[in-house]
Design a protein around this motif. Sequence first.
Motif, short mmCIF file in Angstrom:
data_model
loop_
_atom_site.label_atom_id
_atom_site.label_comp_id
_atom_site.label_asym_id
_atom_site.label_seq_id
_atom_site.Cartn_x
_atom_site.Cartn_y
_atom_site.Cartn_z
N PRO A 32 0.84 -1.21 0.00
CA PRO A 32 0.00 0.00 0.00
C PRO A 32 0.87 1.26 0.00
O PRO A 32 1.96 1.29 0.58
CB PRO A 32 -0.79 -0.11 1.31
N PHE A 33 0.39 2.31 -0.66
CA PHE A 33 1.11 3.58 -0.73
C PHE A 33 1.14 4.24 0.64
O PHE A 33 0.15 4.25 1.36
CB PHE A 33 0.44 4.53 -1.73
N VAL A 34 2.31 4.76 1.00
CA VAL A 34 2.47 5.49 2.26
C VAL A 34 2.98 6.89 1.91
O VAL A 34 4.03 7.04 1.28
CB VAL A 34 3.47 4.79 3.20
N GLU A 35 2.23 7.89 2.32
CA GLU A 35 2.63 9.28 2.08
C GLU A 35 3.74 9.65 3.06
O GLU A 35 3.65 9.35 4.25
CB GLU A 35 1.43 10.20 2.30
N GLY A 36 4.81 10.24 2.58
CA GLY A 36 5.86 10.68 3.48
C GLY A 36 7.22 10.68 2.83
O GLY A 36 7.36 10.55 1.62
N VAL A 37 8.24 10.83 3.65
CA VAL A 37 9.63 10.89 3.21
C VAL A 37 10.34 9.68 3.79
O VAL A 37 10.14 9.33 4.96
CB VAL A 37 10.29 12.20 3.73
N ASN A 38 11.20 9.04 3.00
CA ASN A 38 11.88 7.86 3.52
C ASN A 38 13.07 8.25 4.41
O ASN A 38 13.54 9.39 4.39
CB ASN A 38 12.28 6.91 2.40
N LEU A 39 13.55 7.29 5.17
CA LEU A 39 14.61 7.55 6.15
C LEU A 39 15.90 8.02 5.49
O LEU A 39 16.58 8.90 6.01
CB LEU A 39 14.86 6.29 6.99
N ALA A 40 16.25 7.47 4.33
CA ALA A 40 17.49 7.87 3.66
C ALA A 40 17.46 9.36 3.33
O ALA A 40 18.46 10.06 3.50
CB ALA A 40 17.68 7.04 2.39
N THR A 41 16.31 9.85 2.89
CA THR A 41 16.18 11.27 2.56
C THR A 41 16.35 12.13 3.81
O THR A 41 17.02 13.16 3.78
CB THR A 41 14.81 11.54 1.91
N VAL A 42 15.76 11.70 4.91
CA VAL A 42 15.87 12.44 6.17
C VAL A 42 17.33 12.49 6.63
O VAL A 42 17.85 13.54 6.99
CB VAL A 42 14.98 11.80 7.26
N LEU A 43 18.00 11.34 6.60
CA LEU A 43 19.38 11.28 7.09
C LEU A 43 20.35 12.07 6.22
O LEU A 43 21.35 12.61 6.72
CB LEU A 43 19.83 9.82 7.20
N VAL A 52 16.52 15.41 15.27
CA VAL A 52 15.46 14.69 14.55
C VAL A 52 16.01 13.39 13.96
O VAL A 52 15.36 12.34 14.04
CB VAL A 52 14.82 15.58 13.46
N LYS A 53 17.20 13.44 13.42
CA LYS A 53 17.82 12.24 12.85
C LYS A 53 18.05 11.18 13.93
O LYS A 53 17.76 10.00 13.72
CB LYS A 53 19.14 12.59 12.16
N ILE A 54 18.53 11.61 15.09
CA ILE A 54 18.75 10.68 16.20
C ILE A 54 17.43 10.10 16.67
O ILE A 54 17.32 8.90 16.93
CB ILE A 54 19.51 11.39 17.35
N TYR A 55 16.39 10.94 16.76
CA TYR A 55 15.06 10.46 17.14
C TYR A 55 14.58 9.37 16.17
O TYR A 55 14.09 8.32 16.61
CB TYR A 55 14.07 11.62 17.17
N CYS A 56 14.74 9.61 14.88
CA CYS A 56 14.30 8.64 13.88
C CYS A 56 15.05 7.32 14.03
O CYS A 56 14.45 6.23 13.96
CB CYS A 56 14.50 9.19 12.47
N LEU A 57 16.35 7.39 14.23
CA LEU A 57 17.15 6.17 14.39
C LEU A 57 16.77 5.42 15.67
O LEU A 57 16.72 4.18 15.68
CB LEU A 57 18.63 6.51 14.36
N LYS A 58 16.47 6.15 16.74
CA LYS A 58 16.03 5.50 17.97
C LYS A 58 14.69 4.79 17.76
O LYS A 58 14.47 3.70 18.28
CB LYS A 58 15.92 6.51 19.11
N LYS A 59 13.78 5.43 17.00
CA LYS A 59 12.49 4.80 16.71
C LYS A 59 12.68 3.52 15.90
O LYS A 59 12.00 2.52 16.16
CB LYS A 59 11.57 5.77 15.95
N ILE A 60 13.61 3.53 14.96
CA ILE A 60 13.92 2.32 14.20
C ILE A 60 14.41 1.23 15.14
O ILE A 60 14.01 0.06 15.03
CB ILE A 60 14.97 2.60 13.10
N GLY A 61 15.26 1.58 16.09
CA GLY A 61 15.74 0.62 17.08
C GLY A 61 14.61 0.05 17.91
O GLY A 61 14.58 -1.15 18.19
#
Length: 82
Positions: A32-43, A52-61
Amino acid sequence: MLDYYKNYFPAYLNIPDAIAAVSGETVGFTVPFVEGVNLATVLKSDAVSFEVKIYCLKKIGQILEEFKNYACHDPIKGFLLE
């Protein structure tokens, strides 16, 4: 198998919904399509703060830890992260 066990996984996990084939050969799957930006683009972005980058990586963990816990429970024991 993901489709078979999809009710055991969290709602945020996008399970493939169809197999893609070309000339009878499986070439991938659709999700299914997901609206948003992927992690590589953010990093890679200089416009995104390190906080924000650290927050995203912690959420992935946290998500990986959650999947590790799923792998320990029946009926999907051993299905993930082995």
